[in-house]
Design an enzyme around this catalytic site. Structure first.
Site, PDB file in Angstrom:
ATOM      1  N   ASP A   1       0.837  -1.200   0.000  1.00 32.51           N
ATOM      2  CA  ASP A   1       0.000   0.000   0.000  1.00 32.51           C
ATOM      3  C   ASP A   1       0.874   1.254   0.000  1.00 32.51           C
ATOM      4  OD1 ASP A   1      -2.771   1.108   0.364  1.00 32.51           O
ATOM      5  OD2 ASP A   1      -1.869   1.907   2.202  1.00 32.51           O
TER       6      ASP A   1
ATOM      7  N   GLU B   1      14.507 -15.505   0.356  1.00 33.85           N
ATOM      8  CA  GLU B   1      14.807 -16.592   1.290  1.00 33.85           C
ATOM      9  C   GLU B   1      13.902 -17.800   1.053  1.00 33.85           C
ATOM     10  OE1 GLU B   1      15.994 -13.583   5.006  1.00 33.85           O
ATOM     11  OE2 GLU B   1      14.271 -14.949   5.168  1.00 33.85           O
TER      12      GLU B   1
END
Length: 559
Positions: free
Chosen positions: A215, A265
């Site tokens: 956002d 990751e």
């Protein structure tokens, strides 16, 4: 005449880069489906509709905020980033939803709101209690006021939802809120803020979330070196330099580089898409960088008319931007912040439209008695079918697959959007009209949304657009979306297209590398498809022999 525009995808990226050509369905959780009958949509309600989502044929869902919130801004005032609002369910419910969607091959994207928290967030409550000069206040943006007793705000800046951008607290200091008063801005120079959001990204990624929608991604970093500029001085500053005090600063990308390390990751890497309202394609490209978020929304079609020249320019420009960045573009016609495109296209062109306030007006500045609902729906289907044939990802907003229009008849007492009450933009009506709960059945007190009513009023005409009605009608908007989303996967070879000259300025035509062609007639006069009409497998309006009607799109399969 041909004009190739290419964005290449490596074969070994197909699994990790599912997002590049995905059809993503935005769910506004509080208005999707209500499982417990309290009038508010919830996570179990989404679980109850996963088969509907699977039948629709989407690749992913994007959930607007479902976190604990006082709903000062429809959930975008987050009180806890690592939990579920108890009115919407539990973390166990969330896990069940992710599992149910993944079982059906649907990925999950969640909203992250990093510019501000709720004023009920534990950090902000701690800041209020700790007082002036405390470490707790350093996580936010507090300033002393102006004048002899500090009774005047630090600047005359305005908030996006109307009113001043500063709010005074009990001990006399002021805090910055770029949006609602209940949404204090975070200080992204503070290491605890940065570390905590990395923790949040891992928290949801560990629960199986596939990606994140960021956002107001352009607003995190700020330069509040004193003296602070006035509102008038801010308006004169260049917003494309990367040095504007409040928006789209270059150093915001240092944050997203850290986020990218977290995303990577995981196997496959988590995805992200930026909501970044910036000035130039070059600025937007920074958010779409592979070293950053990887993708950024292009909102250009939200402010375009149903017009061939505008669509051609926007499509060509955004495909070129995607080619230059190595990302893929995003196509959006509706979302939770804008007037539904069926309504926009049923009104006079945006450029010539007056602006007036009042509940008798539909949003986007048009009076109800000037809305041509049938034409708006016809154009909306044509535009959507065009977008679903383009390379890049397409973001669909809940209810557009039912052909829903904006709901205008919401009284002031029933409205919820802070922009309505604070005199901001959105044509004086706010954004509630596109957030009205969905109709699932033609009957019932809430058209099947829940057991007993809905948190925003549903109009009687929703019955015509209910899922059970449209699912039984092969000519409905829902059937068109299902057919298009099923066939869309056949188009997705290379991220490329070639434009073809149609001999008419109001008709666009392009081909995908595997031979599929898309033709959109933006005009009112039919367009002759000639022998290609025999290979039309999908059209937003039925052909008349070889003629594609006006305001319609056709998909042509390879011969």
């Amino acid at each position: 005449m041909t004009d190739p525009l290419l964005t290449e995808t490596r074969e070994d990226e197909k699994t990790a880069a599912w997002w590049r050509q995905a059809a993503v369905y935005q769910i506004y959780p509080r208005s999707f489906a209500d499982a417990n009958g309290d009038g508010l949509g919830d996570i179990p309600g989404i679980v109850s509709r996963v088969d509907y989502l699977a039948q629709l044929g989407i690749d992913a869902v994007w959930l607007s905020p479902f976190y604990p919130s006082a709903l000062a801004d429809g959930g975008y005032d987050v009180a806890d980033y690592r939990d579920v609002d108890p009115r919407l369910g539990t973390l166990e419910d969330f896990d069940a939803m992710v599992a149910a969607l993944h079982e059906r091959g649907i990925r999950v994207v969640v909203d992250i709101v990093p510019n501000h928290t709720s004023d009920l967030h534990e950090w902000f409550q701690e800041a209020l209690a700790a007082g002036r000069g405390s470490d707790a206040r350093e996580r936010y943006i507090f300033r002393d006021g102006e004048g002899p007793d500090g009774a005047e705000p630090p600047t005359d800046w305005g908030a996006a939802f109307g009113g001043p951008a500063w709010e005074r607290v009990e001990d006399g200091q002021w805090y910055l809120h770029s949006f609602a008063t209940e949404q204090p801005d975070l200080n992204w120079d503070h290491p605890e803020v940065r570390a905590d959001f990395l923790k949040t990204l891992r928290f949801w990624s560990d629960r199986g979330v596939d990606g994140f929608r960021i956002d107001v991604a352009h607003m995190l970093t700020k330069d509040l070196t004193e003296p602070l500029p006035s509102r008038a001085e801010l308006e004169l500053l260049d917003r494309s330099s990367g040095r504007h005090p409040l928006a789209d600063r270059d150093e915001v990308h240092e944050i997203y580089a850290e986020w990218r390390k977290v995303f990577n990751e995981y196997d496959p890497p988590r995805t992200a898409v930026a909501e970044a309202w910036v000035e130039t394609p070059e600025r937007r490209a920074k958010y779409a960088s592979a070293e950053g978020l990887g993708q950024a929304f292009n909102f250009d079609l939200l402010v375009a008319d149903f017009d061939a020249d505008q669509f051609l320019r926007i499509i060509a420009d955004n495909l070129e931007q995607a080619r230059a960045t190595g990302s893929s573009t995003t196509w959006v016609l509706s979302n939770h912040d804008v007037t539904r495109h069926a309504t926009r296209y049923g009104l006079a062109p945006l450029a010539g439209r007056p602006v007036k306030q009042g509940v008798e007006w539909v949003a986007a500045g048009g009076p109800e008695d000037e809305l041509d609902r049938a034409r708006g729906a016809r154009r909306a289907n044509a535009a959507t079918l065009l977008l679903l044939g383009l390379p890049g990802s397409t973001y669909l907003y809940q209810g557009e697959e039912l052909g829903l229009h904006e709901v205008a008849a919401i009284s002031a007492e029933q409205r919820q959007d802070p922009s309505f009450f604070r005199g901001a933009s959105f044509d004086g009506l706010g954004r509630d009209g596109c957030r009205v709960p969905l109709p699932w059945t033609a009957s019932g007190s809430s058209f099947g949304f829940g057991a007993d009513g809905a948190h925003l009023p549903q109009p009687a005409w929703f019955a015509e657009h209910a899922v059970d009605v449209e699912a039984a009608d092969p000519s409905s908007t829902l059937s068109l979306y299902r057919d298009a989303l099923r066939l869309r996967h056949l188009l997705q070879a290379e991220e490329a297209l070639v434009w073809t000259d149609t001999g008419r300025a109001d008709v666009l035509r392009f081909a995908r590398p595997n031979g599929w062609e898309i033709v959109t007639n933006f005009g009112e006069e039919p367009f002759d498809l000639a022998a290609d009409a025999a290979n039309v497998v999908l059209s937003s309006l039925a052909l008349d022999g070889q003629l594609l009607p006006g305001e319609a799109t056709a998909w042509i399969a390879p011969a």
